[in-house]
Design a protein around this motif. Structure first.
Motif, PDB file in Angstrom:
ATOM      1  N   PRO A   6      39.159  16.128 121.025  1.00 45.00           N
ATOM      2  CA  PRO A   6      38.707  17.521 120.951  1.00 45.00           C
ATOM      3  C   PRO A   6      37.197  17.631 120.807  1.00 45.00           C
ATOM      4  CG  PRO A   6      39.502  16.824 118.818  1.00 45.00           C
ATOM      5  CD  PRO A   6      39.745  15.665 119.758  1.00 45.00           C
ATOM      6  N   ARG A   7      36.669  18.731 121.308  1.00 50.21           N
ATOM      7  CA  ARG A   7      35.298  19.107 120.992  1.00 50.21           C
ATOM      8  C   ARG A   7      35.305  19.833 119.647  1.00 50.21           C
ATOM      9  NH1 ARG A   7      32.145  18.372 125.446  1.00 50.21           N
ATOM     10  NH2 ARG A   7      33.301  18.061 127.407  1.00 50.21           N
ATOM     11  N   GLY A   9      34.400  22.680 118.736  1.00 47.25           N
ATOM     12  CA  GLY A   9      34.857  24.056 118.838  1.00 47.25           C
ATOM     13  C   GLY A   9      36.345  24.193 119.084  1.00 47.25           C
ATOM     14  N   ASP A  10      37.016  23.096 119.457  1.00 48.42           N
ATOM     15  CA  ASP A  10      38.450  23.147 119.748  1.00 48.42           C
ATOM     16  C   ASP A  10      39.320  22.745 118.560  1.00 48.42           C
ATOM     17  OD1 ASP A  10      37.850  23.848 122.380  1.00 48.42           O
ATOM     18  OD2 ASP A  10      37.795  21.741 123.042  1.00 48.42           O
ATOM     19  N   SER A  12      39.800  23.971 115.578  1.00 48.76           N
ATOM     20  CA  SER A  12      40.530  25.025 114.883  1.00 48.76           C
ATOM     21  C   SER A  12      41.830  25.370 115.609  1.00 48.76           C
ATOM     22  CB  SER A  12      39.643  26.268 114.755  1.00 48.76           C
ATOM     23  OG  SER A  12      40.317  27.274 114.025  1.00 48.76           O
ATOM     24  N   SER A  13      41.739  25.640 116.899  1.00 42.51           N
ATOM     25  CA  SER A  13      42.953  25.988 117.649  1.00 42.51           C
ATOM     26  C   SER A  13      43.886  24.791 117.754  1.00 42.51           C
ATOM     27  CB  SER A  13      42.580  26.498 119.036  1.00 42.51           C
ATOM     28  OG  SER A  13      41.871  25.512 119.776  1.00 42.51           O
ATOM     29  N   CYS A  14      43.334  23.599 117.817  1.00 42.98           N
ATOM     30  CA  CYS A  14      44.150  22.388 117.915  1.00 42.98           C
ATOM     31  C   CYS A  14      45.084  22.265 116.712  1.00 42.98           C
ATOM     32  CB  CYS A  14      43.236  21.169 118.028  1.00 42.98           C
ATOM     33  SG  CYS A  14      44.106  19.614 118.266  1.00 42.98           S
ATOM     34  N   ASP A  17      47.657  25.396 116.327  1.00 43.75           N
ATOM     35  CA  ASP A  17      48.753  25.391 117.296  1.00 43.75           C
ATOM     36  C   ASP A  17      49.509  24.066 117.322  1.00 43.75           C
ATOM     37  OD1 ASP A  17      47.840  27.909 117.967  1.00 43.75           O
ATOM     38  OD2 ASP A  17      46.600  27.190 119.625  1.00 43.75           O
ATOM     39  N   HIS A  48      33.287  13.368 121.516  1.00 49.42           N
ATOM     40  CA  HIS A  48      32.551  14.636 121.542  1.00 49.42           C
ATOM     41  C   HIS A  48      31.836  14.978 120.240  1.00 49.42           C
ATOM     42  CE1 HIS A  48      34.204  15.418 125.459  1.00 49.42           C
ATOM     43  NE2 HIS A  48      35.449  15.366 125.002  1.00 49.42           N
TER      44      HIS A  48
END
Length: 408
Positions: A6-7, A9-10, A12-14, A17, A48
């Motif tokens: 993940p980057r 910024g990703d 949180s959603s990772c 979900d 990243h």
């Protein structure tokens, strides 16, 4: 299972979900045995999360969680700056977040004592952005969240970036030599009276290697170092040299480690914490010698670093590293050929046998590696965090209520 890369910024959603198996593992440097578990998913931060930004004056550095300690020191040294990193350059952010013990810690403190800010996400996916200034009251009392992250972050959050204070890069005097168990006990007792700028490390496998590290600019430590030289000169394999900084420290245990071995090896490492051993040292080393003679694999070893000094001047309630009065960090390495479950069982049984011999003199645990997959995880948590463990469990219930990260 494959890694997820993940980057920042990703993240949180990772986690919000997440529908895969748990616990979710995090890989930064990849030295933890759990970082490559084939049955679980890992968030691999090494692709990243690679930020490296030194302030104009060199006093602060912002580092991505996927940067190794060797890479971090390589970025700092051209600017004449440094951090008290450990005996290996391979670890990533886990070194910084779980304590960070260095040959320079007696003089410069633990790595967690240099953390100024943290960014990432809590285990429930909530964004995380905290600073030491905002998280510490006027009387020096740290918030529970800040205290929890400094030393126990892997149970609570996925940290993607860390800001730390740096120090000037300092020349060091170092010495390495081979010793007998009896002589090791003598060096341990001698080291317990050393000034803060001089430390003793040792590595015990087939033979025992000691490593002395002295800060050249510390006058009292240089004097103590000079007093050691006649004793060092009589030891087999003695090597005395000056190096430019901690970043060019020779590989720990290189005098006695075999450079090659026939095939990949799995390991588990149990880190202990101990007060001064004093007059009990000879008996402790003799007990360890009996178990060391039964090593089931050449990679099985016992090693130690020295603490005290600056590490003891930080209140135990300031971070999750509660054993501030510890003077020694011994760690036991169990090793076995990859894919050999019988050999794994023998080596882990040997590790516990050695731990049982040391435990009366080593009551604490340093959780530099996670062992939530092993039977000893419960007592290990108690020994690592003591009376602070209920507070950490409250933080986990608040910030990782779905128990996505390793369990407390």
């Amino acid at each position: 299972m494959p890694d997820i890369q993940p980057r920042p910024g990703d993240l949180s959603s990772c986690l919000r979900d997440w529908s895969g198996p748990t616990p979710v593992l995090v890989r930064s440097g990849g030295t933890s045995s759990r970082s490559s578990d084939p049955t679980l998913w890992s968030l691999d931060l090494r692709t990243h999360c690679r930020e490296l930004q030194l302030s104009d004056d060199g006093c602060r550095v912002r580092v991505g969680a996927g940067v190794t300690m060797a890479e971090l020191q390589g970025h700092l040294s051209p600017a004449g700056r440094s951090l008290p990193t450990g005996l290996s350059g391979l670890p990533g952010a886990g070194y910084l977040l779980t304590g960070g013990i260095s040959p320079l810690s007696r003089n410069q403190g633990l790595a967690i004592d240099r953390i100024l800010a943290l960014e990432g996400v809590w285990g429930d996916g909530t964004p995380l952005s905290l600073t030491a200034e905002q998280s510490t009251s006027a009387d020096g009392h740290a918030s529970d969240a800040w205290r929890g992250l400094l030393g126990a972050a892997p149970f609570l959050a996925v940290v993607s970036a860390i800001e730390l204070s740096t120090t000037p890069r300092q020349p060091l005097h170092i010495a390495r030599a081979l010793v007998s168990p009896e002589t090791l006990a003598e060096w341990i007792q001698r080291a317990e009276d050393w000034p803060d700028g001089l430390s003793l490390q040792w590595f015990w496998a087939e033979q025992i290697e000691i490593l002395l590290v002295a800060i050249e600019a510390d006058e009292a430590s240089v004097q103590a170092w000079a007093a050691c030289l006649p004793h060092l000169a009589r030891l087999p394999g003695a090597l005395v040299e000056q190096i430019d900084g901690i970043d060019v420290l020779p590989r720990f245990g290189s005098l006695i480690r075999s450079p090659h071995r026939g095939g990949p090896v799995s390991t588990e490492v149990l880190g202990l914490l101990a007060p001064a051993w004093g007059m009990a040292t000879p008996a402790l080393i003799n007990a360890a010698r009996e178990v060391m003679a039964q090593r089931p694999d050449p990679g099985c070893a016992l090693a130690s670093q020295q603490l005290g000094g600056a590490t003891a001047r930080v209140p135990s309630a300031a971070t999750s590293f509660v054993h501030r009065q510890a003077l020694w960090k011994p760690w036991i390495t169990a090793a076995w050929p990859v894919g050999d479950p019988a050999a794994r069982q023998r080596s882990l049984a040997w590790l516990m046998q050695l731990r049982n011999q040391l435990q009366p003199h080593c009551p604490g645990v340093h959780l530099a590696q996670l062992h939530d997959h092993l039977p000893w995880h419960g007592w290990e948590l108690e020994a690592a965090f003591g009376d602070w463990l209920p507070g950490l469990r409250r933080l986990k219930e608040q910030h990782d209520r779905h128990q996505l990260l390793p369990g407390l």
